[in-house]
Design a protein around this motif. Sequence first.
Motif, PDB file in Angstrom:
ATOM      1  N   THR A  22      47.549  23.780  40.580  1.00 13.04           N
ATOM      2  CA  THR A  22      46.599  24.769  40.334  1.00 13.04           C
ATOM      3  C   THR A  22      47.082  26.260  41.262  1.00 13.04           C
ATOM      4  O   THR A  22      46.578  26.862  40.393  1.00 13.04           O
ATOM      5  CB  THR A  22      45.177  24.296  41.032  1.00 13.04           C
ATOM      6  N   HIS A  23      47.932  26.442  42.158  1.00 15.26           N
ATOM      7  CA  HIS A  23      48.071  27.654  43.129  1.00 15.26           C
ATOM      8  C   HIS A  23      49.282  28.304  42.157  1.00 15.26           C
ATOM      9  O   HIS A  23      48.682  29.179  41.471  1.00 15.26           O
ATOM     10  CB  HIS A  23      48.423  27.394  44.725  1.00 15.26           C
ATOM     11  N   SER A  82      53.565  26.293  52.775  1.00 14.62           N
ATOM     12  CA  SER A  82      53.536  26.395  54.351  1.00 14.62           C
ATOM     13  C   SER A  82      51.862  26.999  54.720  1.00 14.62           C
ATOM     14  O   SER A  82      51.134  27.393  53.588  1.00 14.62           O
ATOM     15  CB  SER A  82      54.102  27.380  55.268  1.00 14.62           C
ATOM     16  N   ILE A  83      51.584  26.181  56.036  1.00 15.39           N
ATOM     17  CA  ILE A  83      50.303  27.336  56.652  1.00 15.39           C
ATOM     18  C   ILE A  83      50.208  27.670  57.533  1.00 15.39           C
ATOM     19  O   ILE A  83      50.500  26.667  58.460  1.00 15.39           O
ATOM     20  CB  ILE A  83      49.419  25.420  56.016  1.00 15.39           C
ATOM     21  N   VAL A 112      45.800  29.323  55.553  1.00 16.69           N
ATOM     22  CA  VAL A 112      46.142  30.949  54.730  1.00 16.69           C
ATOM     23  C   VAL A 112      47.880  30.138  54.017  1.00 16.69           C
ATOM     24  O   VAL A 112      48.724  29.632  54.513  1.00 16.69           O
ATOM     25  CB  VAL A 112      47.164  32.109  54.961  1.00 16.69           C
ATOM     26  N   VAL A 113      47.829  29.864  52.493  1.00 19.05           N
ATOM     27  CA  VAL A 113      48.716  28.419  52.307  1.00 19.05           C
ATOM     28  C   VAL A 113      49.967  29.437  51.298  1.00 19.05           C
ATOM     29  O   VAL A 113      49.500  30.774  50.328  1.00 19.05           O
ATOM     30  CB  VAL A 113      47.824  27.379  51.321  1.00 19.05           C
ATOM     31  N   CYS A 123      43.031  29.224  51.292  1.00 19.02           N
ATOM     32  CA  CYS A 123      42.217  27.583  50.972  1.00 19.02           C
ATOM     33  C   CYS A 123      42.540  26.425  52.148  1.00 19.02           C
ATOM     34  O   CYS A 123      43.388  27.125  52.824  1.00 19.02           O
ATOM     35  CB  CYS A 123      43.376  26.951  50.257  1.00 19.02           C
ATOM     36  N   GLY A 124      41.404  25.901  51.935  1.00 19.48           N
ATOM     37  CA  GLY A 124      41.480  25.430  52.603  1.00 19.48           C
ATOM     38  C   GLY A 124      41.865  23.420  52.126  1.00 19.48           C
ATOM     39  O   GLY A 124      41.386  22.356  52.939  1.00 19.48           O
TER      40      GLY A 124
END
Length: 167
Positions: A22-23, A82-83, A112-113, A123-124
């Motif tokens: 989706t991202h 990465s997160i 932050v993704v 995004c969580g």
Amino acid sequence: KTVNLKVDMKRRDELRRLHTATHILNFCARQVLGNHIWQNGSNLKPEFGTLDITHYESLTPIETIEIEKLVNQIIFEDKKVSIEELNRGDAEQKYGFTLYQGGAIPMKTLRVVTIFDSDIEACGGIHMLSTGGIGFFKIIGSQKIQDGVVRVKFVVNNYAQAILGEK
């Protein structure tokens, strides 16, 4: 009283693939259609996902193919995901307000993704560690659902292969 829970890992992995896709889809739609593209909503089921984007007209077959091609390119490049957790002010200063593609987040610390050299969003949700694990991506439909909003329906991995008759 004791409660025993079990996580359905197969379902969770399908949702992880779709969420990461989706991202990427949102990012690629903006590349093909223009900077006016903004996420207006999404819905994920293990079998398919939908992404609602701000756009003034229905997608043409050529636009659909171009978006799909870019999404698969990012997937096949197996980019790192990465997160990081950042203070809201620092995140906004570093990345701007496009962080909020999925909507406003009412927290002082943002998760932050980043998909390397592509999408960056607060995004969580659950995500792949790299894009290659998503598998093949296929847009299976799009429609204008209201004035200024287009819904894109897509599948990944085994569901995408099944549509192509490969599985």
